[in-house]
Design a protein around this motif. Structure first.
Motif, PDB file in Angstrom:
ATOM      1  N   GLU A 118       0.839  -1.195   0.000  1.00 42.26           N
ATOM      2  CA  GLU A 118       0.000   0.000   0.000  1.00 42.26           C
ATOM      3  C   GLU A 118       0.877   1.248   0.000  1.00 42.26           C
ATOM      4  OE1 GLU A 118      -0.597  -2.144   2.832  1.00 42.26           O
ATOM      5  OE2 GLU A 118      -1.988  -3.389   1.698  1.00 42.26           O
ATOM      6  N   PHE A 119       0.539   2.172  -0.885  1.00 37.85           N
ATOM      7  CA  PHE A 119       1.262   3.430  -1.013  1.00 37.85           C
ATOM      8  C   PHE A 119       0.274   4.588  -0.877  1.00 37.85           C
ATOM      9  CE2 PHE A 119       3.584   0.185  -3.228  1.00 37.85           C
ATOM     10  CZ  PHE A 119       4.913   0.434  -2.939  1.00 37.85           C
ATOM     11  N   ALA A 120       0.749   5.696  -0.322  1.00 33.48           N
ATOM     12  CA  ALA A 120      -0.097   6.876  -0.137  1.00 33.48           C
ATOM     13  C   ALA A 120       0.488   8.047  -0.907  1.00 33.48           C
ATOM     14  CB  ALA A 120      -0.209   7.230   1.340  1.00 33.48           C
ATOM     15  N   VAL A 121      -0.398   8.843  -1.507  1.00 35.62           N
ATOM     16  CA  VAL A 121      -0.010  10.047  -2.243  1.00 35.62           C
ATOM     17  C   VAL A 121      -0.789  11.215  -1.659  1.00 35.62           C
ATOM     18  CG1 VAL A 121       0.299  11.106  -4.504  1.00 35.62           C
ATOM     19  CG2 VAL A 121       0.270   8.612  -4.297  1.00 35.62           C
ATOM     20  N   VAL A 122      -0.080  12.310  -1.337  1.00 35.07           N
ATOM     21  CA  VAL A 122      -0.696  13.470  -0.697  1.00 35.07           C
ATOM     22  C   VAL A 122      -0.549  14.688  -1.599  1.00 35.07           C
ATOM     23  CG1 VAL A 122      -0.691  14.980   1.333  1.00 35.07           C
ATOM     24  CG2 VAL A 122      -0.158  12.545   1.592  1.00 35.07           C
ATOM     25  N   TRP A 123      -1.666  15.455  -1.748  1.00 34.75           N
ATOM     26  CA  TRP A 123      -1.652  16.744  -2.447  1.00 34.75           C
ATOM     27  C   TRP A 123      -2.094  17.815  -1.462  1.00 34.75           C
ATOM     28  CZ3 TRP A 123      -3.440  12.244  -4.610  1.00 34.75           C
ATOM     29  CH2 TRP A 123      -2.837  11.831  -5.805  1.00 34.75           C
ATOM     30  N   ARG A 124      -1.291  18.855  -1.326  1.00 35.50           N
ATOM     31  CA  ARG A 124      -1.621  19.953  -0.422  1.00 35.50           C
ATOM     32  C   ARG A 124      -1.889  21.212  -1.242  1.00 35.50           C
ATOM     33  NH1 ARG A 124       3.158  19.706   4.049  1.00 35.50           N
ATOM     34  NH2 ARG A 124       2.009  21.515   4.863  1.00 35.50           N
ATOM     35  N   GLU A 125      -3.002  21.867  -0.923  1.00 34.09           N
ATOM     36  CA  GLU A 125      -3.387  23.106  -1.601  1.00 34.09           C
ATOM     37  C   GLU A 125      -3.435  22.917  -3.115  1.00 34.09           C
ATOM     38  OE1 GLU A 125      -0.920  26.277  -0.269  1.00 34.09           O
ATOM     39  OE2 GLU A 125      -1.432  26.028   1.838  1.00 34.09           O
ATOM     40  N   THR A 126      -3.974  21.772  -3.524  1.00 36.54           N
ATOM     41  CA  THR A 126      -4.154  21.463  -4.948  1.00 36.54           C
ATOM     42  C   THR A 126      -5.644  21.281  -5.209  1.00 36.54           C
ATOM     43  OG1 THR A 126      -2.015  20.348  -5.043  1.00 36.54           O
ATOM     44  CG2 THR A 126      -3.581  19.842  -6.792  1.00 36.54           C
ATOM     45  N   ALA A 127      -6.112  21.738  -6.344  1.00 35.46           N
ATOM     46  CA  ALA A 127      -7.530  21.588  -6.689  1.00 35.46           C
ATOM     47  C   ALA A 127      -7.913  20.112  -6.660  1.00 35.46           C
ATOM     48  CB  ALA A 127      -7.799  22.183  -8.063  1.00 35.46           C
ATOM     49  N   PRO A 128      -9.015  19.745  -5.981  1.00 36.52           N
ATOM     50  CA  PRO A 128      -9.398  18.328  -5.887  1.00 36.52           C
ATOM     51  C   PRO A 128      -9.548  17.643  -7.242  1.00 36.52           C
ATOM     52  CG  PRO A 128     -10.644  19.633  -4.308  1.00 36.52           C
ATOM     53  CD  PRO A 128      -9.884  20.599  -5.158  1.00 36.52           C
ATOM     54  N   ALA A 129     -10.061  18.359  -8.242  1.00 34.84           N
ATOM     55  CA  ALA A 129     -10.234  17.741  -9.563  1.00 34.84           C
ATOM     56  C   ALA A 129      -8.883  17.384 -10.174  1.00 34.84           C
ATOM     57  CB  ALA A 129     -11.007  18.683 -10.482  1.00 34.84           C
TER      58      ALA A 129
END
Length: 740
Positions: free
Chosen positions: A253-264
């Motif tokens: 299992e791997f996780a990817v994080v986006w901060r202050e990025t448009a959800p779309a």
């Protein structure tokens, strides 16, 4: 910390400047030099302003130049004024007070190259100015003492800065190791949680995707852990090709994080990464090339939903979406539709063990042992420094003795006093200090012995001064024994012992000076200088020791974090391999590797989610840890795989220990919710040291490969059992290289 020292030093030097300026104004007011009074007052104000600017980096850059400029101006006008006040003395020595101000450059934490250049140039200029005056033995001694002290202080400062840089680099390296997954090189679960914690403080949304390789467990069971590890490394390489923060949570299992990025945008990128992982391939020998698919769960944490529990709820929402994708046929990305606040379970009972904050609290609870280890190392390093100092001090006294007695040819009485000081104080103190810094003397006793040796030198110098002053021939200025005391701040003696000793010596010197010789302007200035410099040096020693202690604690803490799995708190793969290497260094021992794999853990994880799976892993880990003896090293080496290195004199004992550990793991149960009962398959491979048929790394690789083969034999035979096998006399170089 250097800016705080500069702020305090600015006010301390201001007090000294004010006293010297007041003494000058009192004497010059009725002379033709009274026009100098406003200039001196202006210089006092200017140097204070420059020092204030030096600890305001937001407005004035680094501030090093401002502080050096203030020190140079101070040294220049203090030397002039002190020289003016001493015009009526034939053998005046005015170098010590400005030189003491010059020494402040080494206590404000500026780069060594800046402090060294300023101190060397300042000392040369002061010495030149002093030697251009009519020759006198005290003046020559002052120049030699200041030069010697300058060399000693610069050497000690260089050592301190070098050690600090090494400690900082080591700390950064350990910090990276503690937050990096050993197998893939990606950030680990600990780092992921720190990033998610920080992201909850952002103003924008936080998006999280959890990507899981479909059917990886069966792939691993069919082809072994080595091939599975290679496949995971390939997946990690593909995921880390972009700018996103990617971490390995556990297993596949791997996780990817986006901060202050448009959800779309984040949702579209998550699907691209999932498809890229699904296209990863791995070579599996005779079976050719197999293509795996991947599923992903995507969740969004909106600004209005952020609170203290946001991280756990975001993880749960992404996990819920991941298993919705698996239920829908896999090989797809699903977004969470229920919302972050919906249905999140209560935190597992051991969830605190996941956070680095809790790990830090546990480490702090054991700081007594850490502080004791620091004390031993700190003091032992101080022995070499103290040995160098006493050798330098003795050398300076020898040079001074030659200059005064042999070259200067003083009166017989003065020569006799100087010789007696050397024979009764300096020489015995040097011998005493060298004994205290020898390897045969304990560090604790050595510190006390060294302080006694310095005290003997100080008493000898003050006795010589008391005898000389009434005769009008002053060879020992008051600040000479004070400077000898100041060097103690650089000798790595623990502060609780150092501070009382320094203050006792300096205040004793000041009391004797005032009682015997009475009050006088220049004498009072010298005493103020002595007190201020003692305060500065003692505080510098305290802060240097505190800084080293904090670095030591943090380094030890990071070492522990870098050796521990962030979920179970068991040792990680790095420790497992190190234990195997150490075991093969033993003579005539049976060395075994036990690989434990939880049966059907993947199905349990798929049904109840990763948080419940983590809780089960922690319960199993605590059981393995409780079953561990002093001759065993247990570690988490994969998703639901645990490894144990067992060493013993008898094969039946080693095998019995492995069987006991597996039986205890198989008896583990979790009351829930959800309820769970663990079963475990285990493979055990053993060999005997001393019968080497290849390199150590090759034998370790073969031992792990045979344990892996035995593990999957246990699974094929019906699971929940232990299969053992000896290492056959063959090597697999590729496997050995993978574990190097």
């Amino acid at each position: 910390m250097g800016y705080k020292v500069r702020r305090e030093l600015a006010y301390g030097v201001l007090v000294l400047d004010a006293i010297i300026a007041a003494a000058f104004a009192g004497h010059a007011a009725h002379t033709r030099d009274r026009w100098m009074i406003p200039i001196v007052i202006a210089l006092v104000g200017a140097t204070f302003v420059l020092r204030r600017m030096s600890y305001r980096p937001d407005r004035c850059g680094t501030g090093n130049g401002w502080f050096i400029a203030a020190t140079v101006i101070d040294v220049a006008w203090i030397y002039y004024v002190h020289n003016w006040l001493a015009l009526n003395e034939t053998a005046r020595v005015v170098m010590f007070v400005p030189f003491s101000v010059l020494l402040s450059l080494v206590v404000v934490r500026m780069p060594f190259r800046h402090a060294a250049v300023a101190l060397v140039v300042g000392t040369i200029l002061l010495s030149t100015a002093e030697l251009t005056l009519p020759f006198s033995a005290p003046r020559l001694v002052a120049v030699l003492v200041c030069a010697s002290v300058g060399v000693i202080v610069l050497t000690a400062t260089l050592i301190v800065e070098r050690d600090a840089r090494r400690s900082w680099r080591m700390m950064r390296l350990l910090d990276a190791q503690a937050r990096t997954d050993v197998l893939t090189g990606l950030p680990n679960r600990r780092h992921l949680e720190e990033v998610l914690d920080a992201a909850t403080a952002d103003t924008g949304p936080v998006c999280l995707a959890i990507i899981d390789v479909d059917g990886f467990k069966s792939y691993n069971d069919s082809h072994g852990h080595v091939e599975g590890d290679v496949y995971l490394q390939l997946v990690a390489e593909r995921l880390s090709s972009g700018d996103e923060f990617v971490a390995r949570m556990s297993g596949d299992e791997f996780a990817v994080v986006w901060r202050e990025t448009a959800p779309a945008v984040a949702r579209r990128r998550a699907e691209e990464l999932r498809a890229d992982v699904a296209g990863a391939v791995g070579s599996v020998g005779d079976d050719g090339v197999r293509r795996r698919t991947a599923s992903a769960g995507f969740a969004i944490l909106a600004e209005r939903e952020k609170n203290s529990d946001s991280m756990r709820r975001l993880l749960y929402a992404a996990d819920r979406a991941l298993y919705a994708a698996k239920a829908a046929g896999r090989d797809s990305t699903r977004s969470d539709t229920a919302g972050i606040a919906a249905g999140a379970p209560a935190p597992p009972r051991d969830a605190r063990a996941l956070s680095s904050r809790y790990e830090h609290a546990v480490w702090a609870a054991d700081k007594r042992g850490c502080d004791a280890a620091f004390s031993a190392v700190y003091r032992s390093r101080g022995q070499a420094i103290r040995r160098s100092f006493i050798a330098g001090i003795f050398g300076a006294f020898i040079v001074g003795y030659v200059a005064q007695v042999i070259i200067g040819r003083p009166q017989p009485g003065v020569a006799y006093q100087i010789t007696m000081t050397m024979l009764l104080a300096v020489v015995p103190a040097t011998v005493l200090a060298l004994v205290g810094t020898s390897k045969r003397c304990s560090v604790r006793v050595g510190e006390i012995v060294y302080l006694c040796a310095v005290g003997l030198i100080v008493v000898g110098l003050m006795w010589e001064r008391l005898v000389q002053v009434p005769t009008g021939t002053v060879v020992v200025p008051f600040l000479l024994p004070v400077v000898i005391v100041q060097h103690l701040a650089l000798t790595h003696i623990r502060y609780r012992l150092l501070a009382p000793a320094m203050w006792l010596m300096v205040l004793g010197l000041a009391a004797v000076e005032l009682i015997v010789f009475g009050f006088e302007d220049r004498r009072f200035i010298n005493i103020v200088v002595a007190v201020l410099m003692t305060g500065v040096m003692a505080q510098m020693s305290d802060r240097a020791e505190s800084t080293r202690l904090l670095l030591w604690r943090r380094t030890r803490e990071l070492e522990q974090m870098g050796r521990r799995d962030p979920i179970t708190n068991l040792p990680n793969r790095r420790v497992f391999y190190t234990a195997l290497i150490d075991a093969f260094g033993l003579e005539e021992k049976y060395v075994g590797v036990l690989l434990l794999d939880l049966d059907r853990f993947k199905e349990y994880n798929d049904e109840h989610g990763h948080l419940a799976g983590d809780d089960l892993l922690r319960t199993v880990a605590s059981t393995v840890l409780d079953s561990e003896s002093s001759e065993e090293t247990a570690a988490r080496v994969g998703g639901d795989e645990f490894g144990v290195v067992v060493v013993g004199d008898r094969l039946d004992t080693v095998l019995g220990r492995c069987s006991t550990i597996r039986d205890r793991v198989a008896a583990v149960s979790v009351d829930g919710p959800p309820r769970a009962h663990a079963s475990a398959s285990a493979g055990f491979a053993w060999t005997r040291t001393g019968d080497e048929t290849g390199s150590r790394l090759e034998r370790i690789g073969e031992l792990i490969r045979q344990a892996d083969v035995a593990l999957y034999q246990a699974k094929r035979d019906g699971r929940n059992r232990l299969v053992s096998r000896p290492v056959v006399p063959q090597t697999t170089v590729e496997v050995a290289n993978e574990f190097a």
